[in-house]
Design an enzyme around this catalytic site. Sequence first.
Site, PDB file in Angstrom:
ATOM      1  N   CYS A 103     -20.533 -74.525 -12.799  1.00 22.54           N
ATOM      2  CA  CYS A 103     -20.173 -73.118 -12.617  1.00 22.54           C
ATOM      3  C   CYS A 103     -18.824 -72.857 -13.270  1.00 22.54           C
ATOM      4  O   CYS A 103     -17.796 -73.360 -12.802  1.00 22.54           O
ATOM      5  CB  CYS A 103     -20.124 -72.739 -11.144  1.00 22.54           C
ATOM      6  SG  CYS A 103     -19.758 -70.977 -10.964  1.00 22.54           S
ATOM      7  N   ASP A 297     -25.328 -62.612 -12.016  1.00 22.20           N
ATOM      8  CA  ASP A 297     -23.937 -62.990 -12.239  1.00 22.20           C
ATOM      9  C   ASP A 297     -23.150 -61.759 -12.681  1.00 22.20           C
ATOM     10  O   ASP A 297     -23.489 -61.122 -13.676  1.00 22.20           O
ATOM     11  CB  ASP A 297     -23.840 -64.093 -13.295  1.00 22.20           C
ATOM     12  CG  ASP A 297     -22.510 -64.826 -13.248  1.00 22.20           C
ATOM     13  OD1 ASP A 297     -21.526 -64.251 -12.756  1.00 22.20           O
ATOM     14  OD2 ASP A 297     -22.463 -65.979 -13.711  1.00 22.20           O
TER      15      ASP A 297
END
Length: 401
Positions: A103, A297
């Site tokens: 991430c 996202d």
Amino acid sequence: MDLYQSLSSSAALKPIRCIDMHTTGEATRIILSGFPELHGTLLEQRAEYRQKYDQYRKITMLEPRGHEGMYGALIVRNSELISSGEAHIAVLYLHNEGYSTMCGHAAIALGRFLVDTHDLEVFPQRNALKFDPSTQTTVVNLHTPCGINQLSVPTAADGSRSDPTKPVSFLSVPSFAGALDLVVEIPEEKRWPQLDGRTSVTVDLSYGGAWYCMVDVDQLGLGSLGRLDTKAYDEVTQIIKTQIVETEGLVREISIPTGIEWYLYGVMVVDNANTAQVSRVAASETGLCFFADQQIDRSPTGGCVAARMALAYAKGACQLLDRRAFNSFVSDVSSGRGAFIGSNVEEVEIAGGRGISSKGVVVRIEGEAFYTGTATFVLETEDPVPEGFSIRDIESASQSG
């Protein structure tokens, strides 16, 4: 304070302490304490959390303490790479579906936090960090499930805290293209009207610590990302992802290196034409990423920046050290503020690679993260929703029942 102490002492679980941050609008809930302390390698700990303690992920990520877009970073104070001296600290990443390998937006947030904290119970090796007064940066080696990310954190002149006026950067794990111009057939019953008679879409697949599918917005027929319709893009990206994963023989067309797990983490819709312009870069583009269980996202997706930079390098579209800007729908409406900047800093051989995946790049990704708050979560014994819930899951179950 009396109520806080009462809740903490009577709760069904130990209180869970967190710091909340965001990177271009994408949440990172940094979990400091309250989860069980495990041992073994980082991947062994991840497997144990998944098998025995997944309740903790659900409590912190799902409603009512979290939401559909919540993302977590669990601080891990012991791992094999910490013991060997290669890493200062480790992390496990959490989301709506489970646990991810990489991430980027959370790495950027963690860079600031790990420099700012001086609590040795949270970060035992904080005093081992080296501050370079000439560049006013501090380096943190972060052990993630996909390998080490080296974080470079702009730091105040006295070395005590991060400098929020400058972007944090990190170096990706070796990243590479896995498939170019892969044709994905769409079954007749799943085709959407905007395909306009076409029976397939063409995509690219690339790895940046996790596997991503890149599809140009023009392939989908839904218009530009400048007119955002998340529901429509949710539906079609889910179809594409399912077809890639479930179509017999299609995975054999992907050059997957030995030792790299195949798991399609996200689908990124790319729009090169409608994007906020960023200065001092060779190119700009906007992306809309659906990852895990179709979680959206808000940030430009750091792991996918590494994947897209590796893809551009494999296609000959960029050279080493070229700087490219990556927007999300959040940075687009902020005139490019919050865009991630990617640059390929080194070409590398990919161990176990074959064909197009035999060579890759290490990518530097830059971005900004900011604090939003602190929280301590408890679970009362009488709570009828002990593990939290997802509206998406409830809706799906009700329609299939």
